[in-house]
Scaffold this motif. Structure first.
Motif, PDB file in Angstrom:
ATOM      1  N   ILE A   3       0.424 -30.448  18.517  1.00  0.00           N
ATOM      2  CA  ILE A   3       1.119 -31.733  19.086  1.00  0.00           C
ATOM      3  C   ILE A   3       1.407 -31.658  20.422  1.00  0.00           C
ATOM      4  O   ILE A   3       1.227 -32.500  21.299  1.00  0.00           O
ATOM      5  N   THR A   4       2.213 -30.384  20.600  1.00  0.00           N
ATOM      6  CA  THR A   4       2.723 -30.024  21.967  1.00  0.00           C
ATOM      7  C   THR A   4       1.622 -30.106  22.991  1.00  0.00           C
ATOM      8  O   THR A   4       1.900 -30.730  24.158  1.00  0.00           O
ATOM      9  N   SER A   5       0.630 -29.155  22.649  1.00  0.00           N
ATOM     10  CA  SER A   5      -0.233 -29.078  23.457  1.00  0.00           C
ATOM     11  C   SER A   5      -1.261 -30.458  24.156  1.00  0.00           C
ATOM     12  O   SER A   5      -1.762 -30.724  25.204  1.00  0.00           O
ATOM     13  N   GLU A   6      -1.337 -30.969  22.900  1.00  0.00           N
ATOM     14  CA  GLU A   6      -2.352 -32.373  22.936  1.00  0.00           C
ATOM     15  C   GLU A   6      -1.532 -33.091  23.998  1.00  0.00           C
ATOM     16  O   GLU A   6      -2.096 -33.915  24.957  1.00  0.00           O
ATOM     17  N   VAL A   7      -0.275 -33.416  23.838  1.00  0.00           N
ATOM     18  CA  VAL A   7       0.507 -34.292  24.729  1.00  0.00           C
ATOM     19  C   VAL A   7       0.595 -33.541  26.074  1.00  0.00           C
ATOM     20  O   VAL A   7       0.554 -34.541  27.056  1.00  0.00           O
ATOM     21  N   SER A   8       1.265 -32.478  26.319  1.00  0.00           N
ATOM     22  CA  SER A   8       1.585 -31.899  27.541  1.00  0.00           C
ATOM     23  C   SER A   8       0.545 -31.852  28.303  1.00  0.00           C
ATOM     24  O   SER A   8       0.362 -32.361  29.662  1.00  0.00           O
ATOM     25  N   PHE A   9      -0.688 -31.082  27.644  1.00  0.00           N
ATOM     26  CA  PHE A   9      -1.954 -30.885  28.852  1.00  0.00           C
ATOM     27  C   PHE A   9      -2.837 -32.000  28.921  1.00  0.00           C
ATOM     28  O   PHE A   9      -3.648 -32.278  29.566  1.00  0.00           O
ATOM     29  N   GLY A  10      -2.781 -32.996  27.655  1.00  0.00           N
ATOM     30  CA  GLY A  10      -3.539 -34.130  27.928  1.00  0.00           C
ATOM     31  C   GLY A  10      -3.100 -34.832  29.141  1.00  0.00           C
ATOM     32  O   GLY A  10      -4.084 -35.432  29.694  1.00  0.00           O
ATOM     33  N   LEU A  11      -1.653 -35.009  29.068  1.00  0.00           N
ATOM     34  CA  LEU A  11      -1.202 -35.870  30.276  1.00  0.00           C
ATOM     35  C   LEU A  11      -1.404 -35.131  31.537  1.00  0.00           C
ATOM     36  O   LEU A  11      -1.590 -35.791  32.522  1.00  0.00           O
ATOM     37  N   SER A  12      -1.225 -33.937  31.518  1.00  0.00           N
ATOM     38  CA  SER A  12      -1.515 -33.056  32.808  1.00  0.00           C
ATOM     39  C   SER A  12      -2.837 -33.364  33.531  1.00  0.00           C
ATOM     40  O   SER A  12      -3.011 -33.726  34.476  1.00  0.00           O
ATOM     41  N   TYR A  13      -3.765 -33.218  32.542  1.00  0.00           N
ATOM     42  CA  TYR A  13      -5.373 -33.465  32.803  1.00  0.00           C
ATOM     43  C   TYR A  13      -5.692 -34.987  33.080  1.00  0.00           C
ATOM     44  O   TYR A  13      -6.650 -35.021  33.897  1.00  0.00           O
ATOM     45  N   SER A  14      -4.770 -35.602  32.586  1.00  0.00           N
ATOM     46  CA  SER A  14      -4.959 -37.308  33.018  1.00  0.00           C
ATOM     47  C   SER A  14      -4.521 -37.335  34.200  1.00  0.00           C
ATOM     48  O   SER A  14      -5.201 -38.318  35.042  1.00  0.00           O
ATOM     49  N   ALA A  15      -3.603 -36.784  34.714  1.00  0.00           N
ATOM     50  CA  ALA A  15      -2.910 -36.859  36.173  1.00  0.00           C
ATOM     51  C   ALA A  15      -3.831 -36.174  37.144  1.00  0.00           C
ATOM     52  O   ALA A  15      -3.582 -36.509  38.370  1.00  0.00           O
ATOM     53  N   LEU A  16      -4.588 -35.215  36.566  1.00  0.00           N
ATOM     54  CA  LEU A  16      -5.436 -34.350  37.593  1.00  0.00           C
ATOM     55  C   LEU A  16      -6.362 -34.884  38.560  1.00  0.00           C
ATOM     56  O   LEU A  16      -6.386 -34.335  39.760  1.00  0.00           O
ATOM     57  N   TYR A  17      -6.818 -36.189  38.297  1.00  0.00           N
ATOM     58  CA  TYR A  17      -7.932 -36.897  38.912  1.00  0.00           C
ATOM     59  C   TYR A  17      -7.207 -38.115  39.623  1.00  0.00           C
ATOM     60  O   TYR A  17      -7.955 -38.978  40.244  1.00  0.00           O
ATOM     61  N   ALA A  18      -5.626 -38.104  39.696  1.00  0.00           N
ATOM     62  CA  ALA A  18      -5.196 -39.230  40.105  1.00  0.00           C
ATOM     63  C   ALA A  18      -5.398 -39.391  41.639  1.00  0.00           C
ATOM     64  O   ALA A  18      -5.606 -40.625  41.955  1.00  0.00           O
ATOM     65  N   PHE A  19      -5.766 -38.448  42.420  1.00  0.00           N
ATOM     66  CA  PHE A  19      -5.943 -38.689  44.043  1.00  0.00           C
ATOM     67  C   PHE A  19      -7.169 -38.585  44.509  1.00  0.00           C
ATOM     68  O   PHE A  19      -7.222 -38.978  45.528  1.00  0.00           O
ATOM     69  N   GLU A  20      -8.008 -38.170  43.578  1.00  0.00           N
ATOM     70  CA  GLU A  20      -9.303 -37.955  43.853  1.00  0.00           C
ATOM     71  C   GLU A  20     -10.197 -39.200  44.556  1.00  0.00           C
ATOM     72  O   GLU A  20     -10.644 -39.084  45.606  1.00  0.00           O
ATOM     73  N   ASN A  21      -9.929 -40.327  43.655  1.00  0.00           N
ATOM     74  CA  ASN A  21     -10.742 -41.453  44.424  1.00  0.00           C
ATOM     75  C   ASN A  21      -9.484 -42.284  45.251  1.00  0.00           C
ATOM     76  O   ASN A  21     -10.130 -43.155  46.116  1.00  0.00           O
ATOM     77  N   GLU A  22      -8.300 -42.190  45.209  1.00  0.00           N
ATOM     78  CA  GLU A  22      -7.509 -42.589  46.252  1.00  0.00           C
ATOM     79  C   GLU A  22      -7.267 -41.929  47.507  1.00  0.00           C
ATOM     80  O   GLU A  22      -6.688 -42.615  48.255  1.00  0.00           O
ATOM     81  N   LEU A  23      -7.710 -40.660  47.561  1.00  0.00           N
ATOM     82  CA  LEU A  23      -7.227 -39.972  48.781  1.00  0.00           C
ATOM     83  C   LEU A  23      -7.953 -40.665  50.074  1.00  0.00           C
ATOM     84  O   LEU A  23      -7.181 -40.899  51.023  1.00  0.00           O
ATOM     85  N   PRO A  24      -9.248 -41.369  50.177  1.00  0.00           N
ATOM     86  CA  PRO A  24      -9.713 -41.959  51.304  1.00  0.00           C
ATOM     87  C   PRO A  24      -8.787 -43.155  51.514  1.00  0.00           C
ATOM     88  O   PRO A  24      -8.522 -43.473  52.898  1.00  0.00           O
ATOM     89  N   LEU A  25      -8.254 -43.900  50.610  1.00  0.00           N
ATOM     90  CA  LEU A  25      -7.649 -45.077  50.874  1.00  0.00           C
ATOM     91  C   LEU A  25      -6.184 -44.545  51.336  1.00  0.00           C
ATOM     92  O   LEU A  25      -5.524 -45.279  52.330  1.00  0.00           O
ATOM     93  N   PHE A  26      -5.453 -43.528  50.831  1.00  0.00           N
ATOM     94  CA  PHE A  26      -4.209 -43.017  51.399  1.00  0.00           C
ATOM     95  C   PHE A  26      -4.211 -42.765  52.761  1.00  0.00           C
ATOM     96  O   PHE A  26      -3.561 -42.918  53.516  1.00  0.00           O
ATOM     97  N   LYS A  27      -5.519 -41.950  53.255  1.00  0.00           N
ATOM     98  CA  LYS A  27      -5.831 -41.479  54.489  1.00  0.00           C
ATOM     99  C   LYS A  27      -5.783 -42.363  55.605  1.00  0.00           C
ATOM    100  O   LYS A  27      -5.535 -42.545  56.809  1.00  0.00           O
ATOM    101  N   ARG A  28      -6.699 -43.501  54.858  1.00  0.00           N
ATOM    102  CA  ARG A  28      -6.655 -44.845  55.835  1.00  0.00           C
ATOM    103  C   ARG A  28      -5.302 -45.586  55.987  1.00  0.00           C
ATOM    104  O   ARG A  28      -5.134 -46.126  57.058  1.00  0.00           O
ATOM    105  N   GLU A  29      -4.525 -45.458  55.066  1.00  0.00           N
ATOM    106  CA  GLU A  29      -3.132 -46.307  55.264  1.00  0.00           C
ATOM    107  C   GLU A  29      -2.180 -45.188  55.865  1.00  0.00           C
ATOM    108  O   GLU A  29      -1.003 -45.906  55.687  1.00  0.00           O
TER     109      GLU A  29
END
Length: 594
Positions: free
Chosen positions: A378-404
């Motif tokens: 239960i703990t690993s599913e929640v802890s690492f599930g959300l970690s990996y969910s956040a892992l790609y948060a900036f991948e698609n947004e980075l060009p927009l972040f640098k543009r702004e």
């Protein structure tokens, strides 16, 4: 043919000198620094000069086309004029007599490639940028500015159209509208007609020309412009190999080329002729440079003005609020995808765990291992599930972040992205525990299930910080995939499920203090096992754990777990958040992405 300096009469030269100069460039040189290997100190990438001693001036109401072969330095030149070049430079660029880098908002860039936040409508994008640049749209004059701009750029009929559904020309107009919100005196467009058909290209150029006639200075780099587009410009800047060969009207350009026996054939595109004439032809380049040097005496001096820019930067909390508002719009549009992800990632997993551990109880020797495994899963599913969910948060947004870059603070962006995961930090643990606990024998069932939920909700916070920190440090998916398993392994081992933490050497035992998974397992185990006062021991079994306290001791978990785990969660959250902020700050320092 007479020398170039004599082409103009004295009165014409004096008239040109008397005109106000908006942009003045003197001996501008831009280069890429030499890069060396840190272990051998040998150069891995040599210094490359992009712009070489460029000198010139741009006057009021000028609608200028910057042309030249690929690699001529056009984009770097335009970005330098806007004061947004982050490469090493020498020389000066002044806007209205002030250093270009000290004039934020005075010059705006319309980039070649449009980057927008996915899921927003045209009006939502413009409202966000207006709120960030000018202030609240509740102010009548700000709302009026926005509405007038939408009307003038023919975007009124697309107010509620998703940005991704716009045509290429409409996206160019939206990008132009974004740059015009602050009413800049100088507008710099990098290849505004690229990828557009002739109709949309002329539409965009027509809008830019009207802006120039209305009092702005407009410069556009143009790649292979058609005759119809090229003739709309009032002046031409011809570049090659990082040098400015000519700047003047189209008639003057024709005269200069004819003065060195280069005659454009009838019904031939003049822009294409000029570019071909200087591409790879050093003789023509040198003759044009020679004429340009003679003409440099006719450069005027900036008239210094008190320029007031409309741009403003909202305070930090307002920036976080606006960034969260924009993220909420995209999340709302992708709600079904999130529901499907929740069902697949959490509900199905919870159902599998419920079936596998149905009837499990920590009051028997066999059940001890079952409950240990259940808590760990239960703990690993929640802890690492959300970690990996956040892992790609900036991948698609980075060009927009640098543009702004410069519109909002890096810290505001990171915090808003962090807060956007709060709903998942609540929904995932609550769903998982609710489904799983239905099949498992928990002491004080409702209370323990609630404590599990609260504990997991809190433990997901450092998990999200871990994912965002790694995402910001390693923006490349390939590198991330190589690094993450190496980092995950020690964090997993510190959970206490695979080895007794208290038996580890002192130097290795310290690793647990940066493991968000350790604190989650420590708290979850304490919540359950502290309620188990007696564990049955069969008569034929020689080694038994007597109660929950013995289980906790065997795994090496702490006694004063509440204080330690809360402090640990705060420490790990700050640790990974600071690393994530550093990673984003590193990207921000690379400067405006063009």
């Amino acid at each position: 043919m007479e020398p170039y300096a004599n082409i103009y009469s004295y009165d014409e030269q004096q008239e040109r000198m008397d005109n106000d100069v908006v942009i003045n460039v003197k001996d501008l040189k831009v280069w890429t620094p030499e890069e060396k290997s840190w272990w051998s100190r040998k150069a891995t990438k040599h210094k490359t000069v992009i712009l070489s001693e460029v000198t010139g001036c741009i006057r009021r109401n000028e609608f200028a086309a910057v042309i030249g072969p690929s690699g001529a330095g056009k984009t770097t030149f335009l970005v330098s004029l806007a004061g947004k070049c982050t490469l090493p430079t020498s020389g000066t660029v002044t806007l209205f007599g002030r250093n270009a880098k000290d004039c934020p908002g005075l010059a705006e860039i319309v980039p070649q490639m449009e980057v927008f936040m996915a899921g927003l409508s045209v009006m939502e994008h413009l409202v966000f940028m207006t709120e960030m640049k000018l202030g609240t749209c509740k102010e009548p004059h700000i709302l009026r500015t926005l509405n007038v701009l939408v009307e003038e750029l023919k975007l009124k009929s697309h107010r509620h159209t998703p940005v991704e559904a716009l045509s290429g020309g409409e996206k160019k107009l939206l990008s132009l509208a974004t740059s015009l919100l602050s009413d800049p005196r100088i507008l710099i467009c990098d290849e505004p007609t690229t990828g557009l058909d002739s109709y949309n290209a002329l539409l965009v150029i027509g809008v830019l020309k009207r802006l120039a006639l209305g009092g702005k200075v407009v410069l556009c780099s143009i790649h292979q412009p058609s005759c119809d587009i090229f003739k709309e410009f009032s002046s031409v800047l011809l570049m090659t190999e990082g040098r400015l060969l000519f700047h003047g009207t189209q008639d003057e350009c024709e005269e200069v080329f004819e003065s060195i026996d280069l005659h454009c054939p009838l019904k031939y595109n003049p822009a294409e002729f000029y570019i071909r004439a200087v591409s790879g032809n050093s003789d023509n380049v040198q003759r044009l440079l020679s004429l340009s040097e003679r003409r440099s005496d006719v450069i005027a001096v900036n008239i210094v003005e008190q320029i007031f820019c409309k741009t403003t930067q909202r305070n930090w909390f307002q920036q976080v609020h606006l960034l969260l508002w924009r993220l909420s719009l995209t999340m709302k549009r992708g709600l079904w995808n999130q529901i499907i992800q929740l069902f697949i990632s959490v509900v199905i997993t919870a159902m599998v765990l419920a079936v596998a551990y149905a009837g499990a109880s920590g009051t028997t020797q066999r059940g001890v291992q079952d409950v240990r495994g259940l808590i760990w899963l239960i703990t690993s599913e929640v802890s690492f599930g959300l970690s990996y969910s956040a892992l790609y948060a900036f991948e698609n947004e980075l060009p927009l972040f640098k543009r702004e870059v410069g519109i909002y603070k890096c810290s505001a962006y990171f915090v808003s992205r962090f807060l956007s995961f709060v709903p998942r930090c609540i929904v995932w643990p609550v769903t998982l525990v609710t489904v799983t606990s239905l099949a498992v024998d928990l002491p004080n069932h409702m209370l323990t299930a609630f404590e599990f939920m609260v504990t997991l909700c809190i433990s997901t916070i450092p998990g999200v910080a871990y994912g965002l920190g790694m995402a910001a440090l390693f923006t490349s998916t390939g590198i991330m995939g190589d690094v993450m398993p190496c980092v995950d392994l020690p964090l997993f081992l510190m959970s206490g499920a695979f080895l007794r933490i208290s038996s580890l050497p002192g130097w290795m035992n310290t690793v647990k203090y940066i493991s968000h998974f350790y604190y989650a397992m420590d708290a979850m185990s304490n919540v359950y096992w502290r309620q188990i006062d007696h564990i049955d021991c069969p008569s034929n079994q020689t080694s038994c754990v007597k109660d929950g306290a013995a289980v906790l001791f065997e795994n090496g978990y702490s006694e004063d777990f509440i204080v330690q785990d809360i402090l640990g969660v705060v420490f790990v959250t700050l640790f990974w958040s600071l690393l994530g902020y550093y990673g984003l700050k590193r990207e921000e320092k690379k400067g405006y992405a063009y």
